[in-house]
Enzyme design. Structure first.
Site, mmCIF file in Angstrom:
data_model
loop_
_atom_site.group_PDB
_atom_site.id
_atom_site.type_symbol
_atom_site.label_atom_id
_atom_site.label_comp_id
_atom_site.label_asym_id
_atom_site.label_seq_id
_atom_site.Cartn_x
_atom_site.Cartn_y
_atom_site.Cartn_z
ATOM 1 N N PHE A 94 107.039 99.522 43.848
ATOM 2 C CA PHE A 94 107.730 99.935 45.067
ATOM 3 C C PHE A 94 107.426 98.928 46.157
ATOM 4 O O PHE A 94 106.333 98.368 46.205
ATOM 5 C CB PHE A 94 107.231 101.302 45.531
ATOM 6 C CG PHE A 94 107.564 102.420 44.581
ATOM 7 C CD1 PHE A 94 108.709 103.184 44.763
ATOM 8 C CD2 PHE A 94 106.732 102.708 43.514
ATOM 9 C CE1 PHE A 94 109.017 104.210 43.889
ATOM 10 C CE2 PHE A 94 107.038 103.732 42.628
ATOM 11 C CZ PHE A 94 108.185 104.484 42.818
ATOM 12 N N THR A 131 105.734 100.991 37.599
ATOM 13 C CA THR A 131 106.907 100.876 38.437
ATOM 14 C C THR A 131 106.454 100.341 39.780
ATOM 15 O O THR A 131 105.440 100.786 40.314
ATOM 16 C CB THR A 131 107.580 102.242 38.621
ATOM 17 O OG1 THR A 131 108.205 102.614 37.404
ATOM 18 C CG2 THR A 131 108.646 102.195 39.708
#
Lengths: 357, 357
Positions: free
Chosen positions: A260, A258
């Site tokens: 960010f 993921t």
């Protein structure tokens, strides 16, 4: 008796620790001097490009036996602790505390920071824009839901710049209501998650139908209500929807991540290995996208990501989110960006920042 | 130009970093020798008492300017990285990844470990008992729900011992459906959370009724359905139950914590500042508890926690979970425990371990 052999070794370690302790504090003193110089010119305390250089350098020069990734973790904390003497940087993130977003904060800034959990992505941006926080950390893309639309929308509007990127590993699991696949007739998940697990699914459940649904959470909800449905989702979903995990970590790429974005009011300088993010739009005519992007090719700038999304409003039908290799201050990138800007109906530079480790 | 002043300082830092890097790897080499000696006698790789001593020692000897807590964070990672060269310790915890339990793992072991998220507390125990994991990390008490009954039950039965304790800070927030308290007629939470916020509530909402409910989650659920209810809970609950935070971090003690136990097959030796956990039971007669505990007082052993809970089954009506200061191998503790054991109808030593930092 091993204690006799261990004791002198432990004394050796204690000696080395004492030397490290002295050096750490010497480093902190020099860092304080750096702080004083910076204060004279109002220069920022946190320089992601400088920290990225230090982390790359210790990994390059690491003679072993320590693993470079572990050495980087140590040095991240060293820099964090030294930085905290100048100022404990405040970082807003999508709360609550104890989530992947908080992990991402520590992975970028080390532990000597002040975390500020926010209830929404909007609030993270507001906190960083208003100066309540020095930086914000927001999810930009995850492997179960794809891009985070709200973050992309806000990046379009904000005065903040992206000053860093953090990637956190993510795992998918296969789960059902009773923990078995005996009654399962279809496997549901977001299309991205299905794709990421396809080799594993081909091997283990070649004959069960796969169905793409809106999100992994939706698939998990369905599985919670219907014992003929298996869902692919993160382990969190098992708890939320009362499911049992059949098989854990089934994604084909164990490095599934993921991403960010770190946003702030800071403009970084080149670190040597950087990435630049921008948003573009063109009038919707055939070939427009191709010709729009031609300056990148002609100046030898590689594109590392390209994402299009429909505009909610305004004159352009699509926004293109583009990541290119290099820093906006690198000569060839600067030239390519200049040309892109001239050709695009809409152009916004989101920021240049060090490539994540 | 500040760059002229900054550059020589940065070179100084780079020099110091180079020296630290050399020392870190020297330390790792000695740690590898320690590993070889340990391997000869099958001694455990992770010695919590030794690591606690190192962390206390660097804090005691820290000349500054670095803060001792930050120095400890750095050394925790140094030990974690060195330990990983012998063996990357596997630690089971109550998943999913990205929760407070995972934080607790890193806080005890540093980041150079293999985390094994489990779906239940039972599974964490099983993984550590079966040797799938070297250790397990389980919540033992939190400030919103009190003790975690399942953990206490399993501690009663397990062959594992407690080899450490980790505390993670916890924050309470006041939340309602619309983010205001205009319509609120009562404030609900677990009694423990109400107590922990009472000074703040007295100051800000002296005239609103407080109602203790089964858990903070239950209070949040109620607030989600009824706009006249405000609830006190962790930020997580706001997201789960669709609430808005009115005020964050309202607990009176900013150091409010959740406690985790580290369980494993390891028997620790004294670190100098230790705690011992045990479970006792007595036949239910007047004065029995008082006389049961008298050996502690007579041997000068301080009791730091005392928790009674009804037995689900068996001949004793209550189990008493007791923490005392000191290590089971300390002479006065050993004597007191011996006497306790003789007097108790049920006695189980859960373990001795270094006091958390």
């Amino acid at each position: 008796m091993s204690q006799e052999k261990l004791l002198p070794l432990r004394h050796k370690i204690d000696d080395i620790d004492a030397q490290i302790l002295v050096l750490l504090n010497q480093r902190a003193q020099v860092a304080q001097e750096v702080g004083h110089v910076k204060a004279e010119t109002n220069a920022p305390v946190f320089r992601p490009e400088r920290e990225a250089q230090v982390l790359r350098s210790v990994a390059d020069r690491n003679p072993g036996p320590l693993q470079s990734v572990d050495v980087q973790t140590i040095f991240r904390e060293i820099m964090s602790a030294c930085r905290a003497l100048e100022k404990r940087v405040t970082v807003a993130y999508l709360g609550p505390a104890g989530t992947f977003s908080e992990h991402a904060v520590y992975q970028q800034f080390g532990h000597a920071v002040e975390g500020l959990p926010c209830a929404s992505i909007d609030e993270v941006f507001r906190a960083a824009e208003a100066g309540t926080a020095d930086f914000g950390v927001v999810p930009i893309e995850n492997s179960s839901e794809g891009v985070i639309n709200r973050t992309l929308d806000l990046l379009l509007q904000t005065t903040l710049r992206i000053s860093g990127e953090v990637a956190i590993p993510v795992h998918h699991s296969l789960m059902t209501k009773d923990g078995t696949t005996d009654r399962v007739t279809r496997i549901c998940a977001h299309s991205q998650a299905l794709a990421q697990c396809s080799a594993w699914l081909n091997q283990h459940y070649p004959n069960i139908e796969r169905q793409a649904v809106a999100s992994n959470a939706e698939a998990a909800r369905m599985a919670g209500e219907d014992p003929t449905v298996a869902s692919i989702a993160g382990e969190q979903a098992a708890q939320t929807y009362g499911l049992q995990i059949v098989s854990a970590h089934i994604q084909d790429d164990p490095h599934n991540r993921t991403r960010f974005a770190v946003v702030g009011r800071l403009q970084t300088t080149p670190s040597g290995k950087d990435q630049t993010s921008l948003v573009l739009s063109v009038p919707n005519k055939a070939g427009a996208v191709y010709s729009l992007l031609s300056p990148l090719a002609s100046h030898g700038v590689s594109m590392s990501r390209f994402e299009s999304r429909p505009a909610r409003m305004g004159a352009w039908e699509y926004y293109f989110y583009v990541d290119v290799e290099g820093h906006e201050m690198d000569e060839k990138v600067a030239r390519a960006l200049e040309e892109l800007k001239q050709n695009a109906a809409f152009f916004k530079l989101l920021g240049s920042y060090p490539l994540s480790l």
